[in-house]
Design an enzyme around this catalytic site. Structure first.
Site: not given
Ligand code: OAD
Length: 253
Positions: A108, A123, A131, A152, A155, A192-194, A219
Site C-alpha cells: 500500500d 509482496h 502484463c 498491455c 503485446c 501486525g502480521t498473522s 493485539p
C-alpha cells in the site's frame, strides 16, 4: 483516557542501544489507516469473497474481471489512505537508530508515504501494473469499459497488479535483502502480521539465530508469539509511539 501502555524497560533499552533494527510489517499496521487486513472479515461489497481465493493466478485465469475489480477497489482505497501513528513511528525509528530496514508484506506504499526510506516490499505494490503474459511493468494503461479487461499496450496481453499471488515466487532481490537484513539484526520487530504466510513468516527466525531481541506488536496472539522474547499487545498505532517515548524519553513529539 484509556489504560496507559506499559513498555518493558528491557525492550525500550534494547531498542535504544540497538545497532541494526529490522521491522517486519503486515496488514495490521495499516488497519488504523482504514485498509482492511486479509484475515479479518471483509466489509461491504466484497464481504462474500475470501481475499486469499482472489489472490491466485488460477482465480485470475478463471475470472480476470473479478480479480481485476477487487484489486481496483483496493487500489482506490489505498490511494486515499493516509499513514497512521504506527507508520510515522517507524519512520522516526529509522531516523534514530544507526541502521534500520523495514520489510513489509504490504502493497500500500503507506510506509514510504510516512517517510521510511529503507523499505523492502516482499509482496509487490498494488499501484504498479504489469502484463500477465510478459511480466513487464506497464506505465500507461486505461481502465476498460464495463466488461473488457485492460490490455498491455505492447503485446495485448491482460494486465494485472504487480503483487505476489499465492503460488508465485517473491521478487528474488527483495527476499535476499530481507534475509540478509534479518540475519544481521540485533533488534527485530514483527508488527501486525498473522505470521502464517511464508517465506515472510520465517524471517524472525533468521534474527533469532543472530541472537536478536525479538518483539511482536499485535493485539492478538499469533503462531509467532511463542518464539518472541516480548509481545506488546495492542494496536500498532498506539504501541509504536509508546515504544519510542519509552526508548527515547527525551524525545518530544
Ligand atoms: P493478516 O490479515 O493475515 O493479519 C493481520 C494481523 O494484523 C493479524 O494478526 C491481526 O491480529 C493484526 N492486527 C489487526 N489490527 C491491528 C492493529 N491495529 N495493529 C497491529 N496489528 C493488528 O495480514 P498479513 O499477516 O499481512 O499476501 O498477511 C500476510 C499475507 O497474506 C499478505 O501480505 C497477503 C495475504 O494473503 C499476499 O497477497 C501474497
Amino acid at each position: 483516557m484509556g489504560d496507559a501502555i506499559v513498555i518493558p524497560t528491557e525492550v525500550a533499552r534494547a531498542l535504544r542501544e540497538a545497532r541494526q533494527v529490522v521491522a517486519l510489517t503486515g496488514a495490521g499496521i495499516s488497519a488504523e489507516s482504514g485498509v482492511p487486513t486479509f484475515r479479518d472479515a471483509q466489509t461491504g461489497l466484497w464481504a462474500k469473497y475470501d481475499p486469499q481465493e482472489l489472490a491466485t493466478p488460477q482465480s485470475f485465469r478463471r475470472n480476470p474481471k473479478l480479480v481485476w475489480d477487487w484489486y481496483a477497489w483496493r487500489r482506490e482505497l489505498v490511494a486515499a489512505a493516509e499513514p497512521n501513528p504506527g507508520h510515522f513511528a517507524l519512520a522516526e525509528i529509522e531516523r534514530r537508530v544507526p541502521q534500520f530496514t523495514l520489510i513489509t508484506q504490504n502493497v500500500d506504499s503507506l510506509h514510504q508515504k510516512a517517510g521510511n526510506i529503507a523499505v523492502i516490499e516482499l509482496h509487490g505494490n498494488i499501484s504498479r501494473i504489469k502484463c500477465y503474459e510478459e511480466d513487464r511493468i506497464v506505465d500507461h494503461w486505461q481502465e476498460p469499459d464495463e466488461d473488457d479487461h485492460p490490455r498491455c499496450p505492447h503485446c495485448g496481453g491482460m494486465l494485472r497488479p504487480d503483487v505476489v499471488w499465492f503460488g508465485e515466487m517473491l521478487p528474488a532481490a527483495a527476499l535476499r535483502q530481507a534475509i540478509n537484513a534479518s540475519r544481521s539484526a540485533d533488534f527485530f520487530l514483527t508488527i501486525g502480521t498473522s505470521g502464517i504466510v511464508q517465506p515472510a513468516a520465517s524471517l524472525p527466525f533468521e534474527a533469532i539465530e543472530n541472537r536478536a531481541i525479538t518483539v511482536e506488536i499485535n493485539p492478538s496472539e499469533t503462531p509467532l508469539s511463542a518464539w518472541m522474547h516480548h509481545a506488546l499487545r495492542g494496536p500498532s498505532g498506539v504501541i509504536l509511539p509508546a515504544l519510542i517515548a519509552a526508548a527515547w524519553p527525551e524525545f518530544i513529539v
